[in-house]
Design a protein around this motif. Structure first.
Motif, short mmCIF file in Angstrom:
data_model
loop_
_atom_site.label_atom_id
_atom_site.label_comp_id
_atom_site.label_asym_id
_atom_site.label_seq_id
_atom_site.Cartn_x
_atom_site.Cartn_y
_atom_site.Cartn_z
N ASP A 71 -10.53 17.36 -81.06
CA ASP A 71 -9.86 17.51 -79.77
C ASP A 71 -8.96 16.31 -79.47
O ASP A 71 -8.19 16.33 -78.53
N ARG A 72 -9.09 15.25 -80.30
CA ARG A 72 -8.28 14.05 -80.06
C ARG A 72 -6.91 14.20 -80.72
O ARG A 72 -6.74 14.99 -81.63
N PRO A 73 -5.92 13.38 -80.26
CA PRO A 73 -4.61 13.44 -80.92
C PRO A 73 -4.69 13.01 -82.38
O PRO A 73 -5.56 12.21 -82.76
N LEU A 74 -3.79 13.54 -83.20
CA LEU A 74 -3.85 13.35 -84.64
C LEU A 74 -3.85 11.89 -85.07
O LEU A 74 -4.67 11.49 -85.89
N PRO A 75 -2.95 11.05 -84.51
CA PRO A 75 -2.96 9.64 -84.93
C PRO A 75 -4.30 8.97 -84.65
O PRO A 75 -4.80 8.18 -85.46
N GLU A 76 -4.90 9.33 -83.51
CA GLU A 76 -6.20 8.73 -83.18
C GLU A 76 -7.26 9.17 -84.18
O GLU A 76 -8.09 8.39 -84.64
N GLN A 77 -7.20 10.47 -84.55
CA GLN A 77 -8.15 10.97 -85.55
C GLN A 77 -8.01 10.19 -86.85
O GLN A 77 -9.00 9.81 -87.48
N LEU A 78 -6.75 9.95 -87.25
CA LEU A 78 -6.51 9.25 -88.51
C LEU A 78 -7.05 7.83 -88.44
O LEU A 78 -7.74 7.37 -89.36
N LEU A 79 -6.77 7.14 -87.32
CA LEU A 79 -7.25 5.76 -87.19
C LEU A 79 -8.77 5.71 -87.22
O LEU A 79 -9.37 4.88 -87.89
N ARG A 80 -9.39 6.66 -86.50
CA ARG A 80 -10.85 6.71 -86.50
C ARG A 80 -11.38 6.93 -87.90
O ARG A 80 -12.36 6.33 -88.32
N TYR A 81 -10.70 7.84 -88.61
CA TYR A 81 -11.15 8.15 -89.97
C TYR A 81 -11.02 6.91 -90.86
O TYR A 81 -11.95 6.58 -91.62
N LEU A 82 -9.88 6.22 -90.76
CA LEU A 82 -9.67 5.03 -91.60
C LEU A 82 -10.73 3.98 -91.28
O LEU A 82 -11.27 3.32 -92.16
N TRP A 83 -11.03 3.83 -90.00
CA TRP A 83 -12.04 2.85 -89.58
C TRP A 83 -13.41 3.24 -90.16
O TRP A 83 -14.14 2.39 -90.67
N ASP A 84 -13.71 4.53 -90.12
CA ASP A 84 -14.96 5.01 -90.70
C ASP A 84 -15.02 4.71 -92.19
O ASP A 84 -16.02 4.22 -92.71
N VAL A 85 -13.91 5.03 -92.89
CA VAL A 85 -13.89 4.82 -94.34
C VAL A 85 -14.06 3.34 -94.65
O VAL A 85 -14.79 2.96 -95.58
#
Lengths: 349, 534
Positions: A71-85
């Motif tokens: 439900d979050r904007p795409l750039p935020e999803q990507l940043l969250r994913y990168l942070w997770d990785v």
């Protein structure tokens, strides 16, 4: 003094390996971002797929979407994913309900074990066949090898797999039931390495070892058949080139035994292209053996990724692609290091 | 170094001895073990978690108790669930007040959770609260039975809980039987609840806090789950199988071989062609039961031109060769829902029941001409990959049949996730799929599949009379009036043809010859508690 001299080349090699690994990071990052975007560009909404409850309305779809963070904007999803990785987390799989990292760690040894077994089997067959074919080009042996290779490539793995199951399990009952790495009624070994054959050997449970080996024979044979062709053909071509070269003629004229010429001088020089192709075959097999994993219910990473892909489950697919990219880098590096063993003139660049 | 190696060897030796011992135990209990193979996965132990698979629903029925359960009845020589007879499961007795607004559940004496602690009224209250409060799949389902707030549940005493309703909803009690209405060991679950997750959804995904007939021994999602019988179970007669192995075997041909060779005991998702071959060879038992609470349909998008025109829908209904479709898709294995002889009013208020659909090409051409499409039109017919084994031959026949009245049909095959997305967004003009209702009451079918702008309204049907009827029927206490309303709903379906009912596919369970008692359940999974070897 002598110690320093011994350490010098080693340290240099280690530094080169380090540089190679560092230079792979941008590529891995690219793969990560590309997969992330690709998964979201593909049509198919995972939230709709998983919100399949009988009363499932828009509210339920929104709930799943929120749970998956979509439900979050795409750039935020990507940043969250990168942070997770960066922290070693790969997200949650909706398909299995487990963290992707746990799933991959559990399934990767299964895939690796199968792939190693298949590759060993294939090399064990391909090298002698290729050498034999190269020694007598145009002979019946050569034609037989060509026929075997063509057959192996032509028959899709799920056909040969199902055929092997039908003959050896269903008709003859020689093989155990083709459901995974170990008979369901057998006890699993303590998880030391995740490789069942290694773990059983470590605890000296030879009965268990035999059970695990019996399970792996059919799937490994299926995969070995499929990759026999590139390996055998490459061995043959490379051997032919080497056998025609001047140093072989010299060796022969010096009266060295034919066995020594072929096995020591020719084969060692012919191995470099075979090693390269083995590396590629290995990486390909690991990702592409999905049909074999499906037919034999092998709990590997490829079938895991396929299931996730069909369900548009983003996290497992992304995790799988990242893992494959990392393995590809590692395998290439290993192959380069092996060049040095096969041919001391080659070094890790 | 020396010590380490010796330690390792010693550990190895004892591990090997343990392995040998457990292998022996395994051999002894093979007859008491049921090995069930499936192509699907169990992705959560808590069936209410969003994304739970049908296999997870099946598991939860065996692992958890609910307050009440459906009985079963004989239907054409097989056992099927009976939603009209409801018995207590964790409840020993259920009392309904005459006005239908209050249900009292008296819990079984001596009932315990898997950890041995007694079941209390507080546990039941917490579990019921969870079904209406947690952010899970449960609340939307409970709402369909007018169960919406925790205040509706009250503790009456140490062994008694009551459920209060604002209106006498026909299906309130039935909703306490569905997989979402699990009874949870609240003391255990609350220990793992957090401020963000007060109902312990995260913990219960991988752990059971249950008291049902089976205890989860090991659970490896996507691979295998092993259950052990709960010998202290009070919810019904003790099941015969002591151990259940649920194993994921993705390849249908492998599953078929496993059952036929006797290595597996039960499988319910084989391909129709395999089932036919197996039943001909006769080495296994095949139980084929029409899915009495389901239907396969061909849907037309009623809000999209040209299907918003009743005459176009009627033309398509008259153009299809129903019997041929049935043969091509399922070899006729199922119960036909077309070709009924009635007109006007249906003979019964049951649903799904056969509708008076039959092929009439001249009539179809005439209707098409009246609708202003004398030369037909073009459209796409969509099928999902998951159902393509039967939908693909069906789609080819649909294209051929509609081609004869001038309608050009293009067949589009979509991966399931894409198919579901397009369906939920209502962008598919013309497609086929199946539906199954957990609670097969006529009004519930129509409410779920023919009203409201939601995903399961396959044809995007919006009919004022239908909407009003469904509202009324939900709380109708007069049986004769309910019967009239239900029949009227079926009439509207026949008059308006928002979608075409095709058939009820067979639920085909293949099992070892010596298995008995298999029951078709509303959630279309095996209930291991029903099964035994004879």
């Amino acid at each position: 003094m002598s110690e320093a001299r011994a350490q010098g080349p080693l340290r240099r090699a280690a530094r080169r390996v380090g540089i190679r690994l560092l230079s792979a990071l941008p590529a891995l990052f690219g793969v990560l971002v590309f997969t992330f975007i690709l998964m979201r560009v593909l049509p198919g909404d995972p939230a709709v797929f998983f919100a399949a409850g009988a009363a499932g309305g828009q509210a339920e779809i929104e709930m799943v979407r929120q749970q998956m963070g979509l439900d979050r904007p795409l750039p935020e999803q990507l940043l969250r994913y990168l942070w997770d990785v960066a922290r070693g987390e790969l997200g949650m799989s909706m398909t299995t309900g487990q963290p992707v990292r746990t799933d991959l760690l559990e399934r990767l040894p299964a895939s690796l074990e199968l792939t190693f077994a298949a590759l060993l089997l294939a090399l064990g067959l391909a090298l002698p066949l290729g050498v034999l074919a190269a020694l007598r080009p145009g002979s019946p042996v050569d034609h037989l090898v060509r026929f075997l290779c063509t057959l192996g490539v032509c028959v899709p793995t799920f056909v040969s797999g199902l055929l092997l199951v039908y003959v050896f399990y269903y008709l003859l009952a020689w093989a155990p039931d083709p459901t995974g790495r170990l008979d369901v009624f057998a006890a699993t070994p303590p998880g030391i390495t995740g490789f069942l054959l290694v773990d059983f050997a470590l605890v000296r449970d030879w009965e268990g070892w035999r059970a695990a080996a019996a399970q792996i024979v059919l799937p490994a044979s299926t995969m070995a058949l499929f990759v026999l062709a590139p390996l055998a053909r490459m061995t043959r071509a490379s051997m032919l080139a080497v056998l025609g070269s001047e140093f072989i003629r010299t060796a022969r004229s010096l009266g060295l035994s034919g066995r020594r010429v072929v096995l020591v001088y020719a084969l060692r020089n012919a191995l470099i292209p075979v090693l390269t192709i083995s590396g590629i075959v290995f990486s390909t097999m690991l990702g592409a053996n999905v049909l074999v994993e499906k037919v034999f219910s092998w709990p590997g990473v490829a079938s895991y990724a396929l299931d996730a892909l069909l369900a548009s489950d983003y996290a497992p697919v992304q995790g799988f692609v990242l893992l494959m990219a990392a393995i590809f880098v590692a395998v290439n590096l290993l192959v380069d290091l092996l060049y040095g063993v096969a041919d001391p003139r080659a070094s890790v660049a | 170094m020396e010590v380490n190696r010796r330690g390792l060897l010693a550990a190895g030796g004892s591990a090997a001895a343990l392995l040998a011992a457990s292998r022996e135990a395994g051999a002894q209990t093979r007859a008491e073990t049921l090995r069930y193979v499936t192509g699907n996965v169990i992705n959560t132990l808590d069936p209410t978690v969003p994304g739970a698979t049908r296999e997870s629903f099946g598991l939860s029925m065996n692992v958890y108790d609910r307050l009440a359960a459906f009985g079963r009845r004989q239907f054409e020589g097989n056992w099927v669930f009976d939603h009209n007879s409801i018995r207590g499961e964790l409840a020993e007795r259920i009392e309904r007040s005459p006005d239908g607004l209050r249900f009292t559940f008296v819990l079984r004496e001596g009932a315990t959770w898997h950890d041995g602690t007694p079941v209390t009224a507080e546990d039941v209250k917490w579990s019921l609260d969870r079904t209406v409060s947690a952010r899970s799949l449960a609340p939307p389902q409970m709402q369909l039975g007018s169960i919406t707030r925790p205040e509706q549940f009250r503790i009456l005493g140490p062994r008694a809980v009551e459920m209060l309703l604002d209106k006498p909803d026909r299906l309130a009690l039935s909703n306490t039987c569905v997989p979402y209405a699990i009874m949870v060991n609240s003391t255990l679950a609350k220990r793992h609840a957090t401020a963000d997750d007060p109902w312990a959804l995260n913990w219960m995904r991988d752990n059971a806090a249950a008291g049902g007939a089976y205890i989860v021994e090991t659970h490896r999602p996507g691979q295998q789950t092993v259950l052990r019988r709960n010998d202290a179970w009070k919810g019904g007669p003790l099941p015969q199988f002591r151990r259940i192995i649920i194993q994921t075997v993705p390849e249908p041909a492998t599953r078929a071989s496993l059952v036929e060779r006797g290595d597996a005991d039960l499988c319910i998702d084989l391909s129709p062609s395999d089932v036919q071959a197996l039943s001909q060879r006769g080495r296994v038992k095949v139980v084929s039961i029409p899915q009495t609470n389901g239907f396969t349909h061909i849907s037309m998008n009623n809000r999209m031109a040209p299907f918003d025109d009743l005459r176009v829908r009627q033309a398509i209904a008259a153009a299809l060769p129903y019997q041929d479709l049935f043969q091509a898709a399922l070899f006729g294995r199922g119960r036909a829902l077309f070709g009924a002889g009635w007109s006007g009013s249906p003979p019964s208020s049951d649903f799904p029941q056969p509708m008076p659909l039959r092929q009439d090409l001249d009539g179809a051409r005439e209707l098409l001409r009246q609708s202003g499409h004398p030369n037909g039109f073009s459209t796409t017919f969509t099928i999902g990959v998951g159902i393509s084994p039967w939908a693909e031959p069906m789609a080819a026949l649909v294209r051929e049949a509609l081609g004869r009245i001038g309608i050009q049909v293009e067949i589009r095959k979509l991966p399931d996730a894409q198919f579901n997305t397009a369906q939920a967004e209502r962008t598919l003009p013309f497609y086929t799929e199946g539906g199954t209702a957990w609670l097969p009451a006529t009004y519930y079918f129509f409410r779920l599949y023919f009203t409201r702008p939601q995903r399961w309204n396959f044809a995007s049907f919006d009919n004022a009379e239908m909407n009003a009827l469904v509202e009324q029927a939900q709380f109708e206490t007069d049986p004769a009036a309910y019967e009239r309303q239900a029949k009227r709903m079926i009439e509207i379906l026949n008059e308006q043809v928002p979608l075409l009912l095709m058939w009820q596919p067979l639920h085909e369970a293949v099992m070892a010859q010596n298995m008995d008692g298999y029951t078709y359940q509303f959630y279309r999974q095996a209930d291991f508690r029903d099964l035994r070897r004879v």
